[in-house]
Design an enzyme around this catalytic site. Sequence first.
Site, PDB file in Angstrom:
ATOM      1  N   GLY A  37       0.831  -1.199   0.000  1.00 46.32           N
ATOM      2  CA  GLY A  37       0.000   0.000   0.000  1.00 46.32           C
ATOM      3  C   GLY A  37       0.864   1.248   0.000  1.00 46.32           C
ATOM      4  CB  CYS A  38       0.105   4.683   1.098  1.00 42.69           C
ATOM      5  SG  CYS A  38       0.908   6.285   1.292  1.00 42.69           S
ATOM      6  CG  PHE A  39       5.898   4.960  -0.566  1.00 40.67           C
ATOM      7  CD1 PHE A  39       5.325   6.193  -0.335  1.00 40.67           C
ATOM      8  CD2 PHE A  39       6.571   4.782  -1.774  1.00 40.67           C
ATOM      9  CE1 PHE A  39       5.408   7.229  -1.250  1.00 40.67           C
ATOM     10  CE2 PHE A  39       6.672   5.815  -2.703  1.00 40.67           C
ATOM     11  CZ  PHE A  39       6.081   7.037  -2.436  1.00 40.67           C
ATOM     12  CD1 TRP A  40       4.345   8.840   1.893  1.00 41.98           C
ATOM     13  CD2 TRP A  40       2.234   9.450   2.322  1.00 41.98           C
ATOM     14  NE1 TRP A  40       3.986   9.769   0.957  1.00 41.98           N
ATOM     15  CE2 TRP A  40       2.690  10.165   1.192  1.00 41.98           C
ATOM     16  CE3 TRP A  40       0.936   9.668   2.774  1.00 41.98           C
ATOM     17  CZ2 TRP A  40       1.900  11.082   0.517  1.00 41.98           C
ATOM     18  CZ3 TRP A  40       0.141  10.579   2.099  1.00 41.98           C
ATOM     19  CH2 TRP A  40       0.627  11.277   0.986  1.00 41.98           C
TER      20      TRP A  40
END
Length: 165
Positions: free
Chosen positions: A10-13
């Site tokens: 998913g979102c790497f943040w």
Amino acid sequence: MVKSIWVAGGCFWGIQKYFDSIKGVRHTIVGYSQGNVINPSYEQVCTQTTNHTETVQVDYDDRFVSLTSILEHLYQIIDPFSLNKQGEDIGNQYRSGIYYVDHEDALIIKNFLLQKQNQTSKKIMIEVHKLHNFNIAEEYHQKYLDKNPNGYCHVNLSLSKKRFN
């Protein structure tokens, strides 16, 4: 010894923020991997035509944290049965994956996922490949949740307190 593994989910943040809090992880950097365009921009990756996945390079000291422990952490913060979707993020850039450069890491990863697969009837959708490429993402994505504490995150960051051997 400091080793590297590349993980996606998913979102790497949120993935980066999570792994930054794991004892033994020395450094993380977010980027785009496994794609067919050299040095893509975030905007290009979002078109879903470059085949990149949002990925976090995790550099870890294997004297303090094992690869198996890192895999356990990843497995607990993603939905391993979801294809191209994590949380509110949908698209092939949000697929789950584990990418390696060392053959011995490949064996550990494959054995880990085989054990997990044997514990469920659902198909695990985490791809495992030799790292094809890794392009560092734009600076504003690096340590995004440190710079933007109220930013979007699909990861339960409190799970980083759990220890795996």
